[in-house]
Motif scaffolding. Sequence first.
Motif, mmCIF file in Angstrom:
data_model
loop_
_atom_site.group_PDB
_atom_site.id
_atom_site.type_symbol
_atom_site.label_atom_id
_atom_site.label_comp_id
_atom_site.label_asym_id
_atom_site.label_seq_id
_atom_site.Cartn_x
_atom_site.Cartn_y
_atom_site.Cartn_z
ATOM 1 N N THR A 88 0.848 -1.190 0.000
ATOM 2 C CA THR A 88 0.000 0.000 0.000
ATOM 3 C C THR A 88 0.884 1.241 0.000
ATOM 4 N N GLU A 89 0.261 2.410 0.099
ATOM 5 C CA GLU A 89 1.013 3.668 0.107
ATOM 6 C C GLU A 89 1.772 3.873 1.406
ATOM 7 N N GLU A 90 1.520 3.019 2.402
ATOM 8 C CA GLU A 90 2.267 3.050 3.650
ATOM 9 C C GLU A 90 2.862 1.677 3.920
ATOM 10 N N LYS A 91 3.946 1.632 4.697
ATOM 11 C CA LYS A 91 4.697 0.390 4.855
ATOM 12 C C LYS A 91 4.039 -0.591 5.833
ATOM 13 N N HIS A 92 3.309 -0.084 6.818
ATOM 14 C CA HIS A 92 2.805 -0.947 7.880
ATOM 15 C C HIS A 92 1.514 -1.661 7.476
ATOM 16 N N TYR A 93 1.127 -2.688 8.266
ATOM 17 C CA TYR A 93 -0.136 -3.376 8.058
ATOM 18 C C TYR A 93 -1.292 -2.377 8.170
ATOM 19 N N ARG A 94 -2.334 -2.587 7.371
ATOM 20 C CA ARG A 94 -3.480 -1.678 7.376
ATOM 21 C C ARG A 94 -4.676 -2.412 7.981
ATOM 22 N N ILE A 95 -4.642 -2.599 9.277
ATOM 23 C CA ILE A 95 -5.694 -3.301 10.010
ATOM 24 C C ILE A 95 -6.582 -2.274 10.701
ATOM 25 N N SER A 96 -7.890 -2.412 10.507
ATOM 26 C CA SER A 96 -8.826 -1.483 11.144
ATOM 27 C C SER A 96 -10.126 -2.190 11.468
ATOM 28 N N ALA A 97 -10.700 -1.854 12.603
ATOM 29 C CA ALA A 97 -11.987 -2.420 13.032
ATOM 30 C C ALA A 97 -13.063 -1.346 12.926
ATOM 31 N N HIS A 98 -14.236 -1.763 12.534
ATOM 32 C CA HIS A 98 -15.394 -0.866 12.407
ATOM 33 C C HIS A 98 -16.537 -1.464 13.222
ATOM 34 N N PRO A 99 -16.520 -1.272 14.538
ATOM 35 C CA PRO A 99 -17.518 -1.918 15.399
ATOM 36 C C PRO A 99 -18.953 -1.564 15.032
ATOM 37 N N ASP A 100 -19.190 -0.347 14.568
ATOM 38 C CA ASP A 100 -20.544 0.061 14.214
ATOM 39 C C ASP A 100 -21.053 -0.622 12.956
#
Length: 466
Positions: A323-335
């Motif tokens: 991706t455009e950034e080096k780190h993992y792109r992990i995200s939670a969307h509880p709603d």
Amino acid sequence: MAKDQSNMSIADVAIVGAGVVGCAMARRFALEGAKVVLLERGADLLSGASKANSAILHTGFDAPPGSVELSCMQAGYAEYQAIRESFNLPLLETGAMVVAWSDAEKAALDGIEAQARANGIHDVRRLTASEIRAREPQLSHRALEALLVPGEHVIDPWSPFLAYLLQAKSHGAEIRFATEVISGGFDGDIWTLQTSTGEQRARTVINCAGLFGDRLDARLLGTASFQIRPRKGQFVVFDKAAAALLRTIVLPVPSERTKGVVLTRTAFGNLLVGPTAEEQQDRERATVVDDTLRGLIARAVEMIPALADAGVTAVYAGLRPATEEKHYRISAHPDRNWITVGGIRSTGMTASLGIAQHIYKLYEEMGHRHVPVAAPATPRVPNLAEHEPRDWQSAGYGEIVCHCEMVTLREIEQALSGPLAPGNFGGLRRRTRCGMGRCQGFYCNARLAQLTAGHFASPLAVGDAA
């Protein structure tokens, strides 16, 4: 008390993508007692980016300190070591050396060593030029110094994920191949996914779609917080005789952009050099380029001069979901009852089990609970590694179908009739190694076409290139 029949078709979790992360995720959630459905657009597991990698089990010595990537890599490394024997999964113990070939790279070793120790890898040590030559006598004398990382090893890049899915399936997970998620809606409680093979309902969706992860987020959430920038890696596989020239993984001093070109033995008895790091727009096809392959061979010969006389078994290319950034792109969307697992690049194979642990914790934080399986079934998968006993060494194998890789009729038949039979020829190759040797299926293609007739939606025709 009677069960609510209206909920019988609703999965607790729909996982999109059966790459290394999706397979590990299905296993983790099934073991935790969740009702799991795994949706994969390809005909078999590891059909996308995950089918091509260097198969190195990483310690995390050079991962960003304090990062999610580091914690997932180290948790995944530990879990693989803990479970591998019960699944019959191999480990080729090699260790690795980060080799400095110039004074600038030699100066950079101090920072790499400090980072390794900060990451909890305390058994690293420096090697002088003479110690490098004693350990690897075939390595070029241009090597000035190295950092030895004893815990880096080589594994089979495909069989673990078959084992994870077999375990998930044995505990109720449903696996749907050739199933692309087209659209979907969330009513505040349940997701209704429209797929190419019909509707699927689930309380929570986990996006492990790899190269298409950003598009899936955009399609179903309305927006994506990252952009996939496919990064192609080309590899050259030398003939098996070349493996005798090296016992330790040779790693380069990495750059900000890439870990660089690696020279390593494989679990299948070959020597591998790669990958390159080439950004491209195409998310589907990774083609090999003659000039690039010649450059990889030249680089390998620079490191081990004796490789100038070695033959090449195969070349291949794969794509990494950078991706455009080096780190993992992990995200939670509880709603929205949604978790995105994106940007999992070259460390994903090692980190997969740890990522699954991490995502399950996020899932619990969203308020979900299940009753874990008390006594998990542990399926054993066939060994494909050259340093462990192979099927042809046991009586009753029937015939040798693929002579280059010594694949038996019994192995082919068991794969085709197993509880998670391959959905295409690529899947059969990854389960048995058939057609992956020096002749690349030239001699065994006709026999394999006979044996697989009626098994694949796209039949293997006599004369097809393997």
